[in-house]
Scaffold this motif. Structure first.
Motif, short mmCIF file in Angstrom:
data_model
loop_
_atom_site.label_atom_id
_atom_site.label_comp_id
_atom_site.label_asym_id
_atom_site.label_seq_id
_atom_site.Cartn_x
_atom_site.Cartn_y
_atom_site.Cartn_z
N HIS A 289 0.83 -1.21 0.00
CA HIS A 289 0.00 0.00 0.00
C HIS A 289 0.86 1.26 0.00
O HIS A 289 0.53 2.25 -0.65
CB HIS A 289 -0.94 0.00 1.20
N LEU A 290 1.98 1.17 0.72
CA LEU A 290 2.91 2.30 0.73
C LEU A 290 3.40 2.59 -0.68
O LEU A 290 3.37 3.73 -1.16
CB LEU A 290 4.10 1.98 1.65
N VAL A 291 3.85 1.54 -1.39
CA VAL A 291 4.36 1.72 -2.75
C VAL A 291 3.27 2.34 -3.62
O VAL A 291 3.50 3.31 -4.35
CB VAL A 291 4.80 0.36 -3.35
N LYS A 292 2.06 1.78 -3.53
CA LYS A 292 0.96 2.24 -4.37
C LYS A 292 0.65 3.71 -4.09
O LYS A 292 0.56 4.53 -5.02
CB LYS A 292 -0.28 1.37 -4.08
N ASN A 293 0.53 4.06 -2.82
CA ASN A 293 0.17 5.43 -2.47
C ASN A 293 1.21 6.43 -2.98
O ASN A 293 0.86 7.44 -3.57
CB ASN A 293 0.06 5.58 -0.94
N VAL A 294 2.47 6.12 -2.72
CA VAL A 294 3.52 7.09 -3.07
C VAL A 294 3.65 7.22 -4.59
O VAL A 294 3.70 8.33 -5.12
CB VAL A 294 4.86 6.70 -2.42
N LEU A 295 3.65 6.09 -5.29
CA LEU A 295 3.81 6.18 -6.75
C LEU A 295 2.60 6.85 -7.40
O LEU A 295 2.76 7.66 -8.31
CB LEU A 295 4.04 4.79 -7.36
N GLU B 222 10.29 8.24 -19.06
CA GLU B 222 10.62 6.84 -18.75
C GLU B 222 10.33 6.50 -17.29
O GLU B 222 10.01 5.36 -16.96
CB GLU B 222 12.07 6.50 -19.15
N VAL B 223 10.39 7.51 -16.42
CA VAL B 223 10.03 7.27 -15.02
C VAL B 223 8.53 7.00 -14.90
O VAL B 223 8.09 6.08 -14.20
CB VAL B 223 10.45 8.46 -14.13
N VAL B 224 7.73 7.79 -15.64
CA VAL B 224 6.28 7.56 -15.64
C VAL B 224 5.99 6.13 -16.08
O VAL B 224 5.24 5.39 -15.44
CB VAL B 224 5.57 8.57 -16.58
N ALA B 225 6.63 5.72 -17.19
CA ALA B 225 6.40 4.37 -17.71
C ALA B 225 6.81 3.32 -16.68
O ALA B 225 6.10 2.34 -16.45
CB ALA B 225 7.19 4.17 -19.00
N GLU B 226 7.93 3.55 -16.01
CA GLU B 226 8.41 2.60 -15.00
C GLU B 226 7.42 2.48 -13.84
O GLU B 226 7.08 1.38 -13.40
CB GLU B 226 9.79 3.05 -14.49
N TYR B 227 6.95 3.64 -13.37
CA TYR B 227 5.98 3.63 -12.26
C TYR B 227 4.72 2.87 -12.66
O TYR B 227 4.17 2.09 -11.88
CB TYR B 227 5.60 5.06 -11.87
N GLU B 228 4.26 3.12 -13.90
CA GLU B 228 3.03 2.45 -14.32
C GLU B 228 3.21 0.94 -14.39
O GLU B 228 2.31 0.18 -14.02
CB GLU B 228 2.54 3.03 -15.66
#
Lengths: 677, 677
Positions: free
Chosen positions: B133-139, B178-184
């Motif tokens: 949940h932490l990962v999801k919230n922050v990203l 590329e960061v956006v793509a990585e996060y997605e």
């Protein structure tokens, strides 16, 4: 007679109950053919998977049971009837609150300190026994041994052979008459004893662990709540609720608002509760996890009348009151609810109303009214929150078992939670006639007060405002003379003058009355009711003791109608489908049994499952669209067109027709013998 | 279109669903007048006591909620419909097993070792967070900030304003493409990550506790079961079940016997389960105690066809399969169940059958089919027992939420419990064609064996009997020559002769096939379904955003009909009683509101409670025996004789008449404006 009294039930249910009681009476004739046989009932319940020990393949855990398909459905039907009889009939507010409860709630409610039983330890093996059960088992065994030695018969109606095995071993030893009398008095008052009393009893009468014959230690309290911990840090202790009641009390303000701020009203909840019993051994009668149905009826403490009391005034009950028991006896009285309330035996109308409604519910689902009594709690026996309590006790093979409690909890719960949390759990009622009071009231000139007395101003105010009327009048007199002197609790004196303080005579009108409602709580243990109902319903065919029958009323029977095609052959399939669909459309739950065995065997299996009606589809059904209808208790079979039989069986199941009436509608089927043997 | 596909439901339900969908469509027009407003819905649910935080006056406990009167009844109606749709329609075997479970059961099932979530601790405050949940919230917060910086609109259909507040704070910072793509990609695969993966992510991407901006420690496993202890000695650890499933598996042999030894069959159970969630914050969507409804369908592993598959073959579903997600995407496919099974997207007919039946159930109780999809679990995401799993996900203001899981647990559970306890949990099936095998079989002269080898006899037997066919043939050859030599595992040699052992060639006929059935498990989280249903049902009147409406279908609405007398005056009382009794007799649950407020206000209150129909009794009712009927969504009012209106409203509630049809039967009432404003 008692059955007849249930006719005074509310108008909507009257006809239904009357008709049902007739049906039952018509078939009661042959049910006493064989005496109650507990091992046979238990074998049936186990074989048909009404219920079984939970985790059986892991060796089981005492006090935990799983309900199989017929048991689950029987329970669901009892719950459904309960919902209609109480929640819908009385427009109660249903709740569903959590089982997991943070510890502070049960600290406030008193459960952490007092929801406990006395246990004793075997001094050699360390085995743990419930102290009062030990006393009961050992004394009952000694009394039974005394009877044996005197050549007297065992008590009737109780399956003694079985009981002896489970309890302490009986030895035929004659006791002195005064010892017998003493034991009987102890047993009648047992629920009234403290832990110290029981410890004393064990020593005086040399009561030992019946399993090992070892001495036991001093009774110790064991809290019956299961403990756990909420959240990942381990810092929030919690308990599994031992009753659903606290969930109602904590939501009181919301419920009151939902009911537009008015009392009386009742909330109701059906749900699981947990009690970590010390050594449960009595099947469904004493378990560690159980389904309850609880009502909390919130009522004005000054007005416990009930507006529907007249509807149940004439219900006749069997009562065992507190005074009789405290005198060491157990003589019951037959009395109407109206008389019991008039004579002050039952404390108030609301309590009496619920006692009568409990009676009606139990009889409706099939409990034998001759084996149902209401026993009042003795003073020391009552739960810490109750001011009066009547248990519905149902007689069964183990004796009389509490199945419903009906307690007046007074304002206990709402008061303690309110005090603890600071949330006002009260009713505010507009008074029709406001209460007018006249009194002396201090009026301050705060500015002058502060200026003159600085940090002492608050103390001065507090002292004056806590004065009684007489002191205020006295001070008023002083002030009228120019100055008044008061003293702080520490004895420091202050001189006040009329510029700072005047005392005025005022007329005060109070138009809102604020009060904490009282709670009347009917609380049902559904597993105990279910088990005693199974005992009351069980009998064996006259011609063959192996053929058990459960005469469950249609209203609770797991399956209402069994559809039996002659075989699984395809030619019967369309008719089976048609009959099944027609019954389902009418809300009648049926099952098809097309298994590869004789029709007689299939009916015998369903007699054990308590299925009240059976329909046979055979070649005549295919050719002539006729089918036969079989009644479980009489095994009579009637015949008619498919449509007519469907109409009749739907009325039978809904309780709008008796079997006798059905027999007038449908001619007898002449193939009875062939089919049922 | 998807709605239409539900017409392929079984014949008995077809008309009902068709009619209901027409009703819904007729009134759907004005429901989109205002966009979904979550705070308003939450205020409504709280005000009307659908549910509330449990122990609210004690400050509440995260993840525990109480249902008030409308919420309890809505839940009871959903359960009742579930029972009809699954248990009765499919003749399932209902169970009611215990929540408290001894530890060995969950040790065997794998829950003690693996039923856990990864948690991380805030390195400074010690606060505990669920790692994924932490990962999801922050990203998600960073992606939202990126969109803001790019001047793009937020994702539609999700209440983003609210979401941002609850999750990590959003800062308008543009990210590299590329960061956006990585996060997605990370977000799409999140359920697939291990604890170590998440720890690595936190370090690489500098993911911190959004509440404090502190770093977090390494992910650790936290077991989600509540622990307790059974009995007074403290020696028997137990857990509260996190699912009802084990109760089915442990009773498998009894259930199989109840079903006359045949598979396939299904057991079903509705009951409470518990998960000690790490930090639940999502209202009813993530709670620590919840009501589940679970089915365990036991099926031959070699034949997962379903005999009623054709009835649902054409149901069209929205699927999100494993491969799409593993490619980091979330593109869904519209496809019929038949095609999905034919193409191997859904593994077998039985799994497909239940996916379709789940779809039909959810749509029937009022879930918007446009916001319902089935997502397949990715390989690492699946529970330890599952071989394939599809979640019914329902879209709501927090995104897509799993509300029903439908897993193929294969033979996992029955096998592990069988191995642990030694109880065979298998089906024995008579083979139509027996299997004939020929093989070498050792035949002992036990007397001679024992006499010659004494304590070594057992070892010798074991060695020979574990030999493969080739070794046996070899030994047979030796024995034919007079003596054969074998060796124990420790290397000790023994010389055998034909007097002690012969090896014979035998023809073996196997006429029973023994197998461990596989389990297909549809598992429903009723609280999540209830909450998403409330979101899908909520809207506000066009003319006035304050006037909320819950358009719950009659089948689940807590109250079906509101009876509104003009006032509480006595002259209306007999009619109120008559109408109430007639509705109750027809099984239609109504409530009387005679509170001291305008009819319009009383209807507005009941629009918030989701009551679909209202009946007004006024002076015309007393004089002419007429009454008006109001439909909740359109606010249209029609008038007719009391008997006619009763007949119509009963049909409307039972789903056998649409509102349009009702309007043909009953003329319009011309006092609409006066009454409803």
């Amino acid at each position: 007679m008692t059955r007849k009294s249930s006719m005074s039930i509310s108008f909507a249910l009257r006809n239904l109950v009357l008709r049902r009681s007739i049906t039952t009476m018509a078939t009661e004739v042959n049910k006493t053919a064989h005496a109650f046989d507990k091992p046979r009932l238990e074998a049936l319940l186990n074989r048909r998977f009404f219920y079984a020990p939970a985790f059986e393949i892991y060796g089981g855990v005492a006090g935990l049971y799983d309900y199989g398909p017929p048991g689950s459905t029987l329970q669901a039907n009892i719950i459904s009837e309960w919902r209609k009889h109480f929640i819908i009939e009385e427009n109660m507010l249903e709740l569903d609150t959590t089982i997991m409860t943070p510890a502070p709630v049960f600290e406030t409610s008193g459960h952490v300190a007092r929801f406990a039983d006395w246990m004793v330890k075997d001094t050699k093996t360390g085995d743990v026994l419930r102290a009062d059960h030990l006393v009961k088992n050992v004394l009952e065994a000694r009394l039974a041994g005394d009877k044996e030695a005197r050549g007297e018969a065992a008590t009737p109606a109780v399956d003694d052979k079985k009981k002896k095995k489970k309890a302490a071993k009986t030895q035929a030893v004659k006791l002195a008459d005064e010892v017998v009398a003493e034991y009987e008095t102890i047993l009648a008052q047992l629920d009234n004893y403290s832990g110290a009393d029981i410890g004393e009893l064990c020593r005086t009468h040399n009561l030992r662990n019946p399993d090992t014959d070892n001495e036991v230690g001093e009774p110790q309290l064991f809290n019956l709540m299961f403990a756990s911990s909420i959240g990942p840090t381990g810092q929030h202790p919690g308990f599994l609720r031992p009753e659903t009641a606290q969930g109602h009390f904590l939501n009181f303000s919301r419920l009151l608002e939902f009911n537009n701020g008015r009392v009386p009203f009742a909330s109701a909840q059906i749900g699981r509760s947990f009690r970590n019993e010390i050594s449960p051994r009595a099947g469904l009668l004493r378990v560690r996890e159980f389904t309850m149905a609880e009502i909390e009826h919130f009522v004005d403490p000054d007005d416990k009348k009930h507006e529907r009391f007249n509807e149940i005034r004439d219900v006749k009950l069997t009562l065992l009151d507190r005074h009789i028991q405290e005198a060491g006896k157990n003589t019951t009285t037959e009395i109407t609810v109206g008389e019991a309330v008039d004579q002050g035996i039952i404390a108030n109308e609301t309590l009496g109303y619920f006692v009568a409604r409990i009676y009606q519910f139990l009889v409706k689902i099939g409990i034998n009214p001759q084996r149902l009594r209401f026993r009042q709690h003795m003073a020391n026996e009552m739960a810490h929150y109750a001011t009066d309590c009547w248990d519905a006790e149902i007689q069964n093979s183990t004796g009389w078992t509490e199945c419903v409690g009906c307690a007046d909890r007074a304002a206990y719960d709402l008061t303690v939670h309110s005090n603890k949390t600071g949330h006002q759990l009260v009713v505010r009622q507009a008074l029709q006639t406001p209460i007018i009071t006249e009194k002396e009231v201090p009026e301050w000139n705060k500015k002058a007060l502060g200026k003159t007395f600085k940090q002492d101003a608050a103390i001065i105010q507090k002292v004056v405002e806590s004065m009684d009327q007489e002191s205020l009048l006295n001070l008023k007199g002083q002030l009228a003379q120019g100055k008044g002197v008061i003293a702080s609790p520490e004895g420091k004196e202050f001189e006040l003058n009329p510029e700072i303080l005047t005392i005025e005579h005022k007329t005060i009108k109070q138009s809102i009355r604020e009060f904490t409602p009282n709670v009347i709580e009917p609380s049902f243990g559904l597993g105990r009711i279910l088990y005693t109902l199974l005992e009351h319903s069980f009998w064996s065919r006259e011609q063959d003791v192996e053929r058990g029958v459960l005469s469950l009323p249609p209203v609770v029977a797991p399956t209402k109608v069994l559809i039996v095609p002659l075989s699984a052959r395809e030619e019967f399939a369309p008719l089976v489908k048609e009959v099944y669909a027609a019954l389902r459309k009418a809300g009648v739950f049926s099952r098809v049994d097309d298994s590869n065995t004789s029709i007689g065997k299939r009916y015998a299996r369903n007699d054990e499952l308590g299925t009240p009606y059976g329909i046979t589809l055979d070649f005549a059904s295919v050719q002539n669209r006729t089918m036969t209808l079989r009644e479980r208790d009489t095994m009579q079979q009637r015949i008619g067109s498919i449509d007519e039989v469907l109409a009749v069986v739907i009325e039978l199941v809904n309780g709008t027709m008796t079997w006798d009436e059905a027999c007038h509608r449908l001619p007898e089927y002449d193939g009875v013998q062939a089919v049922d043997s």
